[in-house]
Design a protein around this motif. Structure first.
Motif, PDB file in Angstrom:
ATOM      1  N   ALA A  31       0.828  -1.205   0.000  1.00  0.00           N
ATOM      2  CA  ALA A  31       0.000   0.000   0.000  1.00  0.00           C
ATOM      3  C   ALA A  31       0.864   1.258   0.000  1.00  0.00           C
ATOM      4  O   ALA A  31       0.558   2.225  -0.706  1.00  0.00           O
ATOM      5  CB  ALA A  31      -0.940  -0.007   1.196  1.00  0.00           C
ATOM      6  N   TRP A  82      -5.321  -2.853   4.627  1.00  0.00           N
ATOM      7  CA  TRP A  82      -4.204  -2.375   3.823  1.00  0.00           C
ATOM      8  C   TRP A  82      -4.277  -2.904   2.388  1.00  0.00           C
ATOM      9  O   TRP A  82      -3.999  -2.186   1.433  1.00  0.00           O
ATOM     10  CB  TRP A  82      -2.867  -2.769   4.456  1.00  0.00           C
ATOM     11  CG  TRP A  82      -2.497  -1.907   5.614  1.00  0.00           C
ATOM     12  CD1 TRP A  82      -2.489  -2.266   6.932  1.00  0.00           C
ATOM     13  CD2 TRP A  82      -2.094  -0.538   5.584  1.00  0.00           C
ATOM     14  NE1 TRP A  82      -2.104  -1.205   7.701  1.00  0.00           N
ATOM     15  CE2 TRP A  82      -1.848  -0.132   6.904  1.00  0.00           C
ATOM     16  CE3 TRP A  82      -1.910   0.383   4.551  1.00  0.00           C
ATOM     17  CZ2 TRP A  82      -1.431   1.158   7.232  1.00  0.00           C
ATOM     18  CZ3 TRP A  82      -1.499   1.665   4.877  1.00  0.00           C
ATOM     19  CH2 TRP A  82      -1.262   2.044   6.193  1.00  0.00           C
ATOM     20  N   ALA A  86      -4.561  -0.611  -1.003  1.00  0.00           N
ATOM     21  CA  ALA A  86      -3.614  -0.703  -2.123  1.00  0.00           C
ATOM     22  C   ALA A  86      -4.362  -0.982  -3.421  1.00  0.00           C
ATOM     23  O   ALA A  86      -4.071  -0.361  -4.462  1.00  0.00           O
ATOM     24  CB  ALA A  86      -2.581  -1.797  -1.865  1.00  0.00           C
TER      25      ALA A  86
END
Length: 114
Positions: A31, A82, A86
């Motif tokens: 990310a 996360w 991303a």
């Protein structure tokens, strides 16, 4: 009196050392790499609805990450947050670049060769 002042400072220093020793999750690393690719200026300098939509989507993804991390109850929830972040950043960037390319504007790329 000095002992009462020094002990909390030592504890704070150790807390920082402990948090620095905790490795970053793989999903967070991915990310963070995607964050580095967030476009900071519009393609061809054209500030159109596609550009503003992209910027809004990025901010929305950041807010969602914050909310998801706040609600995370375990490491798996953090990984999911996360990973989703991303994915969203990459998806929004690719959509913006693709839509601008359809309008005839390409994203510039610089290659440095020895």
């Amino acid at each position: 009196m000095k002992t009462k002042t020094i002990l909390p400072l030592i504890a704070l220093g150790m807390a920082g050392a402990v948090s620095a020793a905790i490795p970053m999750l793989y999903e967070e690393q991915v990310a963070r790499a995607e964050e580095d690719l967030i476009l900071t200026s519009p393609i061809a300098g054209i500030e159109n609805s596609l550009w503003f939509d992209y910027r809004i989507d990025v901010v929305e993804a950041q807010k969602e990450l914050t909310s998801d991390l706040r609600r995370a109850s375990d490491i798996e929830d953090q990984r999911d947050a996360w990973s989703e972040y991303a994915h969203e950043l990459k998806h929004e960037r690719e959509d913006y670049v693709h839509d601008m390319a359809k309008r005839g504007y390409r994203q510039g790329t610089v290659h440095i060769v020895n």
